[in-house]
Every structure is written in C-alpha cells, then in structure tokens.
Design an enzyme around this catalytic site. Sequence first.
Site, PDB file in Angstrom:
ATOM      1  N   SER A 180       0.837  -1.194   0.000  1.00 47.15           N
ATOM      2  CA  SER A 180       0.000   0.000   0.000  1.00 47.15           C
ATOM      3  C   SER A 180       0.882   1.258   0.000  1.00 47.15           C
ATOM      4  O   SER A 180       1.715   1.428  -0.884  1.00 47.15           O
ATOM      5  CB  SER A 180      -0.939  -0.042   1.211  1.00 47.15           C
ATOM      6  OG  SER A 180      -1.921   0.954   1.140  1.00 47.15           O
ATOM      7  N   ASP A 219      -9.313  -5.736  -4.885  1.00 42.57           N
ATOM      8  CA  ASP A 219      -8.868  -4.642  -4.023  1.00 42.57           C
ATOM      9  C   ASP A 219      -9.790  -3.448  -4.258  1.00 42.57           C
ATOM     10  O   ASP A 219      -9.961  -2.986  -5.388  1.00 42.57           O
ATOM     11  CB  ASP A 219      -7.412  -4.292  -4.383  1.00 42.57           C
ATOM     12  CG  ASP A 219      -6.752  -3.335  -3.391  1.00 42.57           C
ATOM     13  OD1 ASP A 219      -7.445  -2.465  -2.842  1.00 42.57           O
ATOM     14  OD2 ASP A 219      -5.527  -3.446  -3.209  1.00 42.57           O
ATOM     15  N   HIS A 275      -7.814  -5.340  -0.224  1.00 42.15           N
ATOM     16  CA  HIS A 275      -6.577  -4.589  -0.036  1.00 42.15           C
ATOM     17  C   HIS A 275      -5.792  -5.084   1.176  1.00 42.15           C
ATOM     18  O   HIS A 275      -4.557  -5.091   1.157  1.00 42.15           O
ATOM     19  CB  HIS A 275      -6.886  -3.097   0.129  1.00 42.15           C
ATOM     20  CG  HIS A 275      -5.658  -2.244   0.175  1.00 42.15           C
ATOM     21  ND1 HIS A 275      -4.780  -2.156  -0.876  1.00 42.15           N
ATOM     22  CD2 HIS A 275      -5.149  -1.453   1.153  1.00 42.15           C
ATOM     23  CE1 HIS A 275      -3.774  -1.344  -0.555  1.00 42.15           C
ATOM     24  NE2 HIS A 275      -3.978  -0.911   0.669  1.00 42.15           N
TER      25      HIS A 275
END
Length: 378
Positions: A156, A317, A350
């Site tokens: 991320s 995601d 995610h």
Amino acid sequence: MRLLSITKLPAMTIKTTTLFTYQPLDLILGGQLNHIDVAYQTYGELNEDKSNVVLICHALTGDAEPYFDKEENQVGWWQNFMGDGLALDTSRYFFICSNVLGGCKGTTGPSSINPKTNRPYGSQFPSVIVQDLVKVQKALLDTLGITHLHAVIGGSFGGMQATQWAIDYPDFVSNVVNLCSSLSFSAEAIGFNHVMRQAIINDPNFNNGDYYNGPRPDKGLSIARMLGMLTYRTDIQLTKAFGRATKAEGDLQADYFQVESYLSYQGQKFLARFDANSYLHLLRALDLYDPSIGYADLKTALSRIKAGYTLVAVENDQLFKVPELRKSKQLLEQSGVRLTYHEFASDYGHDAFLVDYAFFEKKIRDGLAGIPADSEEN
C-alpha cells in the site's frame, strides 16, 4: 559520522536516533525540519558483508514493529509473515523497519515537540510527501552504516515508498517488492481520503490541528477510520463475516447490525494508537504521490530503476484497484523495468497483503530473492 551498532538487537527493543541535527531536511513542498527523531526496529542477523539487508516500508497507519517476540504477548502488523523460514525469513535476511516521518509512533510528526516553541507542532507541522519520507529512511541507513539494500518491500503506502527508493537511489537497491500499490492514487481513492479528512477537520475539537492541550477530535478520527476500513476489505469478506446479522440487543439508531458494531469497534480502537494530524498528513501524502517529482517526466523517473521489481495486485482490491495496477505494470514495462507481475483474488481485498499468507508467501519470497516469475499469474 558516528555509526550505530546494528548487530542483532535485544528482542523487541525499539530504537530511536536523531537525524538532521547539523543540517535541516529541506522538504519538497517547502519548509524544513531538523532534529528529526526516527524510531526503528531490526530483525534477524546482519551478515559479514552487509549484503542481506531488507528495508520494510510500512503502510499508512503502521509503525516500526511488524513483529513482536512471542513472549511479549503482542501481535505485530506482519506477525504471521515474519520469522525463521517464513516469507520474511529472519534466518536469511536482516530486516530494518522505521516509523515514517509525519507519523506518531516514535518518529517526528505533528504531535512531536517543536524545538522552536517547546509545544507540539500541531498546525505548524509542514506538509510531507513520499520523497521526504524516503530521504529520512536513507539518512537512517547512512547512520547505521548500510551502503546497499538487498531489497525494499512495502504494501500500500509502503509500496509507494519502495518504488521511490528504486527511483531516487537506483544503485542502492537490488530488488523492490511492491504489494497492492499503484504508481499514483486514483480519483476515487482521493475522494475517500477527502471524506475522511472532512470528518476530522469538522470535528468540534479539531481546533485547526492545535488540540493537544484539550479534547481531541476523537469522533472525527473514529469516523474516518470506519470509512477507511470499508476500503480495505471486500463485500465478500464482510458478507461472510457478518451478513445481515444483528446484535442481540441492537439499537436501531446506533449499532444494530453486527457489521456496524465491528466498524464502531475499529474506530474506537484506532483512537488509542493514532494521532488525527498524522492521519491527515499521511493521507495527503498518499494523494500527492507522483514518482516523477524532481524529474523531467514519469518515464524519465521510472527509467532510473535498476532493481528487479515485483508488483502484486489483488483483483478485488477496493482501494488500489486492478486497472490502476495494470496501468502501473504497463508504465513500468515501457520504461524498461525488469518486472514480475502477479494478480489474484482474495476475499480480504486490499488488506490481503497483511493477512493472506497463503497467497503472498511465495510471491514475497521470490521477490526478495530476485527470482522472476516464469509467467504472469491471473
């Protein structure tokens, strides 16, 4: 320069060092910071020629401690991925992880004391972007006597940092592992961040960021976290976990459904470990990420990458969506980057890079080792 000793440290002893004491850090968007405290942690053994160093870059609200010793009765944010023989193999690599500039877990950020005023920075803390965070990490490694990184890994927001490392210091890094992060944030993702910021800055206690001597904007920060949690997981996972189940004594005007109770719990839990100003600054750093800053254009920036680059995307995601990852893949390939790309589905969306060990184990292991995939996984 005095080099710090970084042979194996006592288990779970967080380390802090102060950088930029002789010369301030010039920030990309303007302003300066000096006497920057940096909290960091190490895991594993440094080999004799210092060729096994891996830098871990944490995600938005992470910290310098992805792992805790079992005797500590705590769980790190990458606890199940790290250890002897695991994906983050402490018997093979020497890992370094530091809290980012602007954070609130030991590294200088808005809640830190401003040496000029002897009060928390608050509204006076300058804007920081990913390039600034990477400069501080590089200064830490210089102080530690590290002259090369076998790999940089991050998920991320940490994936953005890993990418920028390979751009800004191409001869310093051999491998990059980017988990669930594109080369820029999408309009929708920026929109989510905008709503989260609005929840915080419109809290009656926000006081323009100068709330440290009074009540804090807990309600706004809690709401922001709840929204963020919805972007980290998938509808599939939430349906499996909660469906439309209700609480035994639910309040129709409050937490009537179990999923509501879960989000409220996550929002309240977040208040104990994070600062609202840090959240605002790091959210904006996410929005503003542009690898080309300081270079002629994006292709010029990406063409600087010499490291082998592993990019992993999760099909469902909800935050860094697959079209954005595929676009990043194409841009990296067009710029001549030696790229290995993986794409797969996970109910965790995610958050998969934090919890879905079965899917990520081999991809992380091969990425750190610089082993290219035989073919794309779809």
